[in-house]
Design a protein around this motif. Structure first.
Motif, mmCIF file in Angstrom:
data_model
loop_
_atom_site.group_PDB
_atom_site.id
_atom_site.type_symbol
_atom_site.label_atom_id
_atom_site.label_comp_id
_atom_site.label_asym_id
_atom_site.label_seq_id
_atom_site.Cartn_x
_atom_site.Cartn_y
_atom_site.Cartn_z
ATOM 1 N N TRP A 34 -23.852 33.891 -24.738
ATOM 2 C CA TRP A 34 -25.182 32.979 -25.398
ATOM 3 C C TRP A 34 -24.623 32.963 -27.184
ATOM 4 N N SER A 36 -21.749 32.374 -27.845
ATOM 5 C CA SER A 36 -21.100 31.707 -28.050
ATOM 6 C C SER A 36 -21.428 30.108 -28.123
ATOM 7 N N ASP A 37 -22.862 29.878 -27.188
ATOM 8 C CA ASP A 37 -23.306 28.736 -27.141
ATOM 9 C C ASP A 37 -23.946 28.590 -28.538
ATOM 10 N N TRP A 38 -24.628 29.470 -29.213
ATOM 11 C CA TRP A 38 -25.149 29.978 -30.715
ATOM 12 C C TRP A 38 -24.861 29.019 -31.634
ATOM 13 N N PHE A 39 -23.559 29.779 -31.570
ATOM 14 C CA PHE A 39 -22.151 29.183 -32.401
ATOM 15 C C PHE A 39 -22.288 28.034 -32.663
ATOM 16 N N GLY A 40 -21.663 27.003 -31.711
ATOM 17 C CA GLY A 40 -21.743 25.779 -31.302
ATOM 18 C C GLY A 40 -23.054 25.217 -31.828
ATOM 19 N N ILE A 41 -23.639 25.376 -31.769
ATOM 20 C CA ILE A 41 -25.112 25.018 -31.799
ATOM 21 C C ILE A 41 -25.504 24.724 -33.727
ATOM 22 N N ILE A 42 -25.046 26.423 -34.234
ATOM 23 C CA ILE A 42 -25.306 26.684 -35.881
ATOM 24 C C ILE A 42 -24.166 25.229 -35.944
ATOM 25 N N THR A 43 -23.707 25.357 -36.380
ATOM 26 C CA THR A 43 -22.396 25.249 -36.728
ATOM 27 C C THR A 43 -22.602 23.400 -36.900
ATOM 28 N N ALA A 44 -23.332 22.933 -35.621
ATOM 29 C CA ALA A 44 -23.312 21.270 -35.321
ATOM 30 C C ALA A 44 -24.755 21.079 -36.402
ATOM 31 N N PHE A 45 -25.538 22.938 -36.543
ATOM 32 C CA PHE A 45 -26.841 21.996 -37.720
ATOM 33 C C PHE A 45 -25.995 22.054 -39.770
ATOM 34 N N ALA A 46 -24.860 23.095 -39.248
ATOM 35 C CA ALA A 46 -24.082 23.045 -40.551
ATOM 36 C C ALA A 46 -23.689 22.240 -40.834
ATOM 37 N N ILE A 47 -23.026 21.040 -39.674
ATOM 38 C CA ILE A 47 -22.106 20.031 -40.372
ATOM 39 C C ILE A 47 -22.868 19.133 -40.012
ATOM 40 N N TRP A 48 -24.277 19.122 -39.875
ATOM 41 C CA TRP A 48 -25.470 17.942 -40.277
ATOM 42 C C TRP A 48 -26.057 18.435 -41.690
ATOM 43 N N LEU A 49 -26.303 19.389 -42.115
ATOM 44 C CA LEU A 49 -26.900 19.957 -43.510
ATOM 45 C C LEU A 49 -25.526 19.150 -44.885
#
Lengths: 220, 246
Positions: A34, A36-49
């Motif tokens: 879990w 790991s998946d959250w990490f990937g999703i949050i990282t994507a949002f961080a790059i979006w940020l």
């Protein structure tokens, strides 16, 4: 809310990750999956940020007609074009397949720009190496010799000189010396650096997980 | 001639030249060449052509990552997983599905975007804590194994190396000896809690020599890779675009 919960989250996530290496079974593995998946999703949002922040600053620059606002407009247009093409006109999740509009932009705009950006570094590296590779003392001479063997041994002219023109025996060919420098002294130094980095990262990670290092929550 | 007219003439000539080359060499390849020359123009000096290419590169890079991460992370790990969980739970009546947990990641991701609003920016600390905690835990193990244990294991090898015929390979044995000495002396150099004097200082000196050889080799290798990229771009301009070399 503002400090204790982030510190607790960091500790729990960090401990689960360390624990799952030694106990790769349920329920630890489920939690680490879990995270790991959250990490990937949050990282994507961080790059979006980051991208959205760039757009916010560029739009401000354009609206206030600040110096060089025209280039900020170019940045906005570039971003909007790739975003619209990539999200709506490039076969959805298959956007990276050959022939999509996204790949057209990637191959003919992004790739030439990024490769050339790195290629012009060759001129600055050449200038820097001219200054670095001067035999001023023993240490600088060793730096120069290692670079000399690696650079000349990795191009055909190196072997042409030692093999064809000078007719030296096999073990004296420059390509063999380049390989030896890369495999022995270079590996020895790299290993010392890597072990040092490992010790540094492990101690820093422990400090973060235990809440001793907490600069990431606003510079404490 | 009025000085204000000059930029417009230059731009018009540029567009004309681009149109002619695009017609003869192909639009896509000429577009690539246009931006390649734009970046190279910085070697003369900072100029509007370079600034235009640089600004476009920044925008396009941001757009590239924006789109890539949407499809590779948000779509595949969040939206499609939650849609499948919905199908499983509500349409098929299959009960709880672990994929619902991806919603937590989505909520944390949205919390991360709160950083754009200064008044509620502190909310982004929660998802940031997940990233920092995961990175710390992951790096602790990864670096311990790959940079620590594996490197030490590779160094502790027999000093006597034998050839295929079973005889002692002197050169390989000397190289292995130098590898062990170089690694240990490099580590001694990085130990700053004791003053580098006497025998300890002597070993640290050998460590400096090893590190200088390493930096020289790495620098030489970097020069080679940059030159290789430069040759690649020149090849694109001369061969792919202009077709002068076949």
């Amino acid at each position: 809310m503002k400090r204790r919960i982030p510190l607790a989250i960091t500790a729990v996530v960090g401990i689960v990750y360390i624990f799952q290496y030694f106990v790769p079974h349920e329920p630890v593995s489920r939690f680490s999956d879990w995270f790991s998946d959250w990490f990937g999703i949050i990282t994507a949002f961080a790059i979006w940020l980051g991208a959205l922040n760039l757009m916010k600053l560029s739009l401000l620059k354009v609206s206030q007609r600040k110096k060089d606002w025209g280039y900020a407009l170019v940045t906005i247009i570039g971003f909007a074009t790739v975003m619209i093409v990539g999200l709506f006109f490039s076969r959805g999740a298959s956007f990276q397949e050959p022939g999509t509009n996204f790949m057209y932009l990637y191959d003919n705009v992004y790739n030439p720009l990024s490769s050339t950006m790195f290629a012009i570094l060759a001129f600055f590296v050449a200038s820097a190496s001219y200054r670095a590779f001067r035999a001023r003392n023993k240490e600088a001479t060793m730096l120069l010799l290692a670079a000399f063997f690696v650079m000349l041994g990795r191009v055909p002219v190196g072997d042409l000189i030692t093999r064809e023109w000078l007719s030296l025996p096999h073990w004296l060919w420059l390509s063999n010396w380049a390989d030896w420098v890369m495999n022995i002294p270079n590996t020895a130094g790299q290993r010392a650096i890597m072990i040092g980095i490992a010790l540094g990262i492990m101690s820093t990670s422990l400090r973060i997980i235990l809440g001793i290092e907490r600069t990431f929550i606003s510079g404490e | 001639m009025n000085k204000k007219v000059v930029p417009f003439i230059v731009i018009a000539l540029g567009i004309g030249l681009f149109a002619i080359l695009a017609a003869s060499r192909g639009f896509a390849v000429t577009l690539g060449a246009f931006f390649t020359i734009g970046i190279f123009s910085f070697l003369y000096k900072d100029n509007p052509y370079y600034k235009f290419s640089e600004a476009l590169f920044v925008g396009i890079s941001a757009g590239y990552w924006f789109v890539s991460l949407f499809w590779q992370q948000m779509y595949s790990k969040l939206f499609s997983q939650v849609a499948e969980a919905y199908q499983h739970t509500f349409v098929n009546g299959g009960g709880w599905d672990d994929r619902w947990m991806m919603l937590v990641g989505g909520v944390l991701g949205v919390m991360m975007l709160m950083r754009l609003f200064p008044k509620i920016g502190w909310i982004s600390r929660w998802p940031l804590a997940v990233i920092v905690g995961a990175t710390a835990g992951l790096y602790f193990i990864n670096y311990f194994v790959s940079n620590g244990i594996n490197q030490i294991g590779a160094t502790i090898a027999p000093l006597q190396q034998y050839g295929k015929d079973g005889s002692l390979d002197w050169w390989a044995s000397i190289s292995q000896f130098l590898l062990v000495v170089g690694t240990l002396s490099g580590l001694v150099y990085f130990y700053f809690s004791k003053e580098h004097k006497g025998a300890f200082g002597g070993v640290a000196k050998i460590g400096i020599w090893t590190l200088m050889l390493t930096f020289g080799a790495s620098f030489g290798y970097t020069v080679m890779s940059r030159m290789s990229l430069l040759i690649g771009r020149m090849d694109y301009l001369v061969s792919t675009w202009l077709g002068l070399v076949k």
